[in-house]
Design a protein around this motif. Structure first.
Motif, PDB file in Angstrom:
ATOM      1  N   LEU A  70      30.548  76.327  68.086  1.00  0.00           N
ATOM      2  CA  LEU A  70      30.433  77.635  68.743  1.00  0.00           C
ATOM      3  C   LEU A  70      28.970  78.109  68.825  1.00  0.00           C
ATOM      4  O   LEU A  70      28.483  78.403  69.922  1.00  0.00           O
ATOM      5  N   PRO A  71      28.220  78.160  67.717  1.00  0.00           N
ATOM      6  CA  PRO A  71      26.824  78.599  67.857  1.00  0.00           C
ATOM      7  C   PRO A  71      25.967  77.629  68.674  1.00  0.00           C
ATOM      8  O   PRO A  71      25.067  78.071  69.404  1.00  0.00           O
ATOM      9  N   LEU A  72      26.243  76.334  68.591  1.00  0.00           N
ATOM     10  CA  LEU A  72      25.453  75.377  69.375  1.00  0.00           C
ATOM     11  C   LEU A  72      25.717  75.533  70.868  1.00  0.00           C
ATOM     12  O   LEU A  72      24.801  75.416  71.687  1.00  0.00           O
ATOM     13  N   THR A  73      26.950  75.826  71.239  1.00  0.00           N
ATOM     14  CA  THR A  73      27.274  76.044  72.655  1.00  0.00           C
ATOM     15  C   THR A  73      26.565  77.297  73.161  1.00  0.00           C
ATOM     16  O   THR A  73      25.984  77.296  74.251  1.00  0.00           O
ATOM     17  N   THR A  96      39.579  73.126  66.875  1.00  0.00           N
ATOM     18  CA  THR A  96      41.009  73.424  66.836  1.00  0.00           C
ATOM     19  C   THR A  96      41.435  74.097  68.143  1.00  0.00           C
ATOM     20  O   THR A  96      40.599  74.717  68.822  1.00  0.00           O
ATOM     21  N   PRO A  97      42.703  74.009  68.489  1.00  0.00           N
ATOM     22  CA  PRO A  97      43.176  74.689  69.716  1.00  0.00           C
ATOM     23  C   PRO A  97      42.912  76.192  69.675  1.00  0.00           C
ATOM     24  O   PRO A  97      42.660  76.799  70.718  1.00  0.00           O
ATOM     25  N   GLN A  98      42.936  76.788  68.479  1.00  0.00           N
ATOM     26  CA  GLN A  98      42.697  78.230  68.366  1.00  0.00           C
ATOM     27  C   GLN A  98      41.256  78.608  68.714  1.00  0.00           C
ATOM     28  O   GLN A  98      40.972  79.750  69.066  1.00  0.00           O
ATOM     29  N   GLU A  99      40.328  77.646  68.605  1.00  0.00           N
ATOM     30  CA  GLU A  99      38.917  77.923  68.880  1.00  0.00           C
ATOM     31  C   GLU A  99      38.558  77.785  70.363  1.00  0.00           C
ATOM     32  O   GLU A  99      37.480  78.225  70.775  1.00  0.00           O
ATOM     33  N   ILE A 100      39.419  77.182  71.131  1.00  0.00           N
ATOM     34  CA  ILE A 100      39.091  76.891  72.534  1.00  0.00           C
ATOM     35  C   ILE A 100      38.783  78.154  73.342  1.00  0.00           C
ATOM     36  O   ILE A 100      37.780  78.176  74.070  1.00  0.00           O
ATOM     37  N   ALA A 106      32.054  81.433  75.140  1.00  0.00           N
ATOM     38  CA  ALA A 106      30.661  81.185  74.742  1.00  0.00           C
ATOM     39  C   ALA A 106      29.870  80.425  75.802  1.00  0.00           C
ATOM     40  O   ALA A 106      28.657  80.318  75.699  1.00  0.00           O
ATOM     41  N   GLY A 107      30.564  79.887  76.810  1.00  0.00           N
ATOM     42  CA  GLY A 107      29.849  79.190  77.876  1.00  0.00           C
ATOM     43  C   GLY A 107      30.311  77.781  78.160  1.00  0.00           C
ATOM     44  O   GLY A 107      29.804  77.141  79.081  1.00  0.00           O
ATOM     45  N   VAL A 111      36.679  72.034  77.019  1.00  0.00           N
ATOM     46  CA  VAL A 111      36.641  71.654  75.607  1.00  0.00           C
ATOM     47  C   VAL A 111      37.614  70.505  75.392  1.00  0.00           C
ATOM     48  O   VAL A 111      38.754  70.552  75.868  1.00  0.00           O
ATOM     49  N   PHE A 112      37.156  69.485  74.667  1.00  0.00           N
ATOM     50  CA  PHE A 112      37.966  68.297  74.420  1.00  0.00           C
ATOM     51  C   PHE A 112      38.024  68.024  72.921  1.00  0.00           C
ATOM     52  O   PHE A 112      37.134  67.374  72.366  1.00  0.00           O
TER      53      PHE A 112
END
Length: 136
Positions: A70-73, A96-100, A106-107, A111-112
């Motif tokens: 997340l922070p890198l994206t 995780t699916p919850q993070e997608i 975030a930009g 997501v894979f």
């Protein structure tokens, strides 16, 4: 009339030293007819953005297993600046699916998570690049 091949930069940001998945994805995209550039291990986000802009890529694929996706994206999107609207950011790794939804906000264009079928990654890259090209 020949159509421009999709150009993809595959990058490994941070200190993660495991790049087998990134290389497998790079070969799959190449075999699907895309032009692929691989940065190698342990790149910082600013360097990845610089290479992407110099190489005029259509997409950047980040391979992240460290959990810092997340922070890198977010940092990559910031580093691309105004050009972020032109380059699809694709993120793969331990997600995780919850993070997608947060990744997309975030930009990330797509997501894979680990275990995604290569055919799904290829189709996802084409779809993300096509959508970016529609918005130009």
């Amino acid at each position: 009339m020949d159509e421009r091949r999709i150009r993809v930069l595959i990058a490994k940001p941070g200190l993660d030293g495991h790049d087998r998945g990134a290389k497998v994805v790079a070969y799959a995209l190449r075999d699907a007819g895309m032009e692929v550039i691989y940065t190698g291990l342990r790149q910082n986000v600013e360097h990845i953005a610089e290479v992407a802009l110099q190489e005029d890529v259509d997409a950047i694929g980040l391979s992240i297993l460290s959990g810092a996706h997340l922070p890198l994206t977010r940092r990559l999107k910031e580093a691309l600046g105004e050009r972020a609207a032109e380059v699809a950011i694709l993120v793969g790794g331990t997600i995780t699916p919850q993070e997608i939804p947060a990744m997309l906000e975030a930009g990330a264009s797509a997501v894979f998570p680990t275990g995604t079928a290569l055919a799904e990654v290829v189709a996802g890259v084409r779809a993300a690049v096509g959508k970016k090209n529609e918005n130009r």
